[in-house]
Design an enzyme around this catalytic site. Structure first.
Site, PDB file in Angstrom:
ATOM      1  N   GLY A   1      57.047   0.955  20.289  1.00 37.99           N
ATOM      2  CA  GLY A   1      58.002   1.576  19.385  1.00 37.99           C
ATOM      3  C   GLY A   1      58.826   2.636  20.074  1.00 37.99           C
ATOM      4  O   GLY A   1      58.702   2.884  21.273  1.00 37.99           O
TER       5      GLY A   1
ATOM      6  N   ASP B   1      42.386   5.313  23.819  1.00 42.92           N
ATOM      7  CA  ASP B   1      43.479   5.440  24.784  1.00 42.92           C
ATOM      8  C   ASP B   1      43.801   6.910  25.034  1.00 42.92           C
ATOM      9  O   ASP B   1      44.960   7.325  25.013  1.00 42.92           O
ATOM     10  CB  ASP B   1      44.719   4.695  24.293  1.00 42.92           C
ATOM     11  CG  ASP B   1      45.754   4.483  25.398  1.00 42.92           C
ATOM     12  OD1 ASP B   1      45.385   4.558  26.589  1.00 42.92           O
ATOM     13  OD2 ASP B   1      46.928   4.247  25.078  1.00 42.92           O
TER      14      ASP B   1
ATOM     15  N   GLY C   1      61.345   9.373  23.165  1.00 46.17           N
ATOM     16  CA  GLY C   1      60.308   8.597  23.839  1.00 46.17           C
ATOM     17  C   GLY C   1      60.383   7.135  23.464  1.00 46.17           C
ATOM     18  O   GLY C   1      60.752   6.778  22.341  1.00 46.17           O
TER      19      GLY C   1
ATOM     20  N   VAL D   1      60.367   6.736  19.565  1.00 45.55           N
ATOM     21  CA  VAL D   1      60.185   8.002  18.857  1.00 45.55           C
ATOM     22  C   VAL D   1      61.480   8.801  18.935  1.00 45.55           C
ATOM     23  O   VAL D   1      62.079   8.933  20.009  1.00 45.55           O
ATOM     24  CB  VAL D   1      59.020   8.824  19.449  1.00 45.55           C
ATOM     25  CG1 VAL D   1      58.852  10.138  18.674  1.00 45.55           C
ATOM     26  CG2 VAL D   1      57.727   8.023  19.415  1.00 45.55           C
TER      27      VAL D   1
ATOM     28  N   GLY E   1      58.032   3.524  24.144  1.00 41.44           N
ATOM     29  CA  GLY E   1      56.832   2.928  24.701  1.00 41.44           C
ATOM     30  C   GLY E   1      56.817   1.432  24.530  1.00 41.44           C
ATOM     31  O   GLY E   1      57.832   0.790  24.249  1.00 41.44           O
ATOM     32  N   SER E   2      55.630   0.875  24.678  1.00 45.24           N
ATOM     33  CA  SER E   2      55.472  -0.573  24.620  1.00 45.24           C
ATOM     34  C   SER E   2      55.640  -1.118  23.207  1.00 45.24           C
ATOM     35  O   SER E   2      55.951  -2.289  23.033  1.00 45.24           O
ATOM     36  CB  SER E   2      54.080  -0.950  25.143  1.00 45.24           C
ATOM     37  OG  SER E   2      53.888  -0.440  26.441  1.00 45.24           O
TER      38      SER E   2
END
Length: 396
Positions: free
Chosen positions: A17, A222, A12, A19, A14-15
């Site tokens: 970091g 969130d 994964g 994973v 994201g904005s």
């Protein structure tokens, strides 16, 4: 550090970091490893919030993602474990000063320290073996939609980070967490036929998780299906609330009453944000209850939408304005009397689970109330969900 970890593959991005799927080298146990590059004070503040929240939850609730370890990256291939209860002072200082502590002051310093790093790299022993080398290939990633807060800083590539020199105290935080083999809630539920009993279990588990977080003084801010991970077990799916980057912890003891702590920053994901957040008003932990209401409605009725520019379905309830989809919070912010039709009246493609009964529908309307104080509190929610499901079962 006694435990060594091996990165297997990226799972994964994201904005803030990346994973990875990894494993403990000694035991072979699977773990999820999240790398958070410390290149910007605003991002660092979010990382510390996430770390602080995850330490508070630790391994104390089966429906909240567990943190196993936290590592501080002090060099290109050098990591050290962070002691429990401690925060890296260099990162705290970066947040307070508004600039990264130890950042390069001149081109001469950068050139000098780069050569030092190259010599150090030859002699240092890596604490983290990377089989994929993806942590060294940082491209600018698009924001995961719904959108994160504005004014995100550009991520610095690993190459840039390595040239910051010996003055830079921390290049990145690595969070080692439990691994969830079922993906996120979107992926898990939409990959198989509807299962009413399973949907009820998911809703109850999420109710329990949010009650636990609110008791600890943590407001998530969130909540959405992409931030709920799934572990597959013999007894069925176990859901885990994750991603605490936008969370806030209560200052001091509020004896479990988060309704007295107010927030002002607009953050969250469009289709799950409460109307008071959409309207730029002060809000409390009750905004989490609205987000849960959107998720519960979507899970129970299998309501999905496509974000503009994407082809992957996402679970989420919405309002219709002509032929356009509109987040519920935005619609209610613009018109507090906007009617919510639960269950949805228009035809959707099969297969579909049975529509929720009248008692569950009434609970969803309460969770999605415009007035935050009309929504049930987290400590009441699990009991109300159980009661509504039982009453509807008796009426069937």
């Amino acid at each position: 550090m006694e435990e060594l970890y091996t990165l297997e593959r990226e799972v994964g991005r994201g904005s803030y970091g990346v994973v990875f799927e990894g494993q403990m080298s000694k035991t072979g146990q699977k773990v999820a490893i999240k790398r958070l590059p410390c290149s910007n004070p605003e991002c660092i503040e979010l990382y510390l919030q996430e770390l602080w929240a995850m330490r508070a939850t630790a391994k104390n609730h089966t429906n909240v993602i567990a943190l196993h370890n936290c590592l501080l990256q002090t060099g290109p291939r050098s990591l050290k474990p962070l002691r429990p209860g401690k925060l890296p002072l260099c990162l705290v200082e970066s947040v307070l000063k508004g600039s990264v502590v130890g950042a390069k002051q001149s081109q001469e310093q950068s050139n000098s320290t780069q050569s030092n790093n190259q010599r150090t790299r030859k002699n240092s022993t890596s604490k983290l073996q990377d089989r994929t080398n993806t942590s060294q290939n940082k491209s600018k990633s698009d924001a995961i939609t719904p959108q994160r807060p504005a004014k995100r800083a550009r991520k610095r590539s690993a190459t840039e980070e390595e040239t910051q020199g010996t003055q830079l105290k921390c290049l990145a935080l690595w969070l080692v967490m439990e691994y969830c083999d079922g993906g996120d809630l979107n992926q898990f539920l939409l990959s198989k036929p509807p299962d009413e009993e399973q949907n009820h279990s998911v809703v109850l588990q999420l109710s329990s998780a949010i009650a636990f977080l609110h008791r600890l003084g943590i407001t998530h801010r969130d909540l959405k299906p992409a931030n709920v991970l799934v572990c597959v077990s013999d007894k069925g799916p176990v859901v885990k609330v994750a991603d605490f980057g936008l969370s806030k912890m209560a200052e001091g003891s509020l004896t479990g009453d988060l309704c007295r702590q107010h927030f002002s920053s607009t953050c969250g994901s469009d289709f799950y944000m409460a109307p008071e957040v959409w309207g730029g008003q002060s809000y409390t932990a009750q905004a989490d209850i609205f987000s849960l209401g959107v998720m519960f409605w979507a899970v129970l009725e299998r309501i999905t939408f496509l974000e503009e520019g994407t082809t992957e379905e996402q679970l989420g309830a919405y309002a219709c304005k002509g032929r356009w989809l509109m987040p519920l919070g935005e619609a209610l912010s613009e018109n507090p009397d906007f009617p919510l039709c639960i269950p949805m009246k228009f035809k959707r493609a099969p297969p579909l689970p049975p529509a929720p009964g009248p008692h569950v529908c009434a609970l969803l309307l309460d969770m999605l109330a415009v007035d935050p104080f009309s929504r049930p509190r987290a400590d009441q929610l699990e009991s109300r969900v159980r009661t509504a499901l039982r009453q509807d079962a008796h009426c069937a």
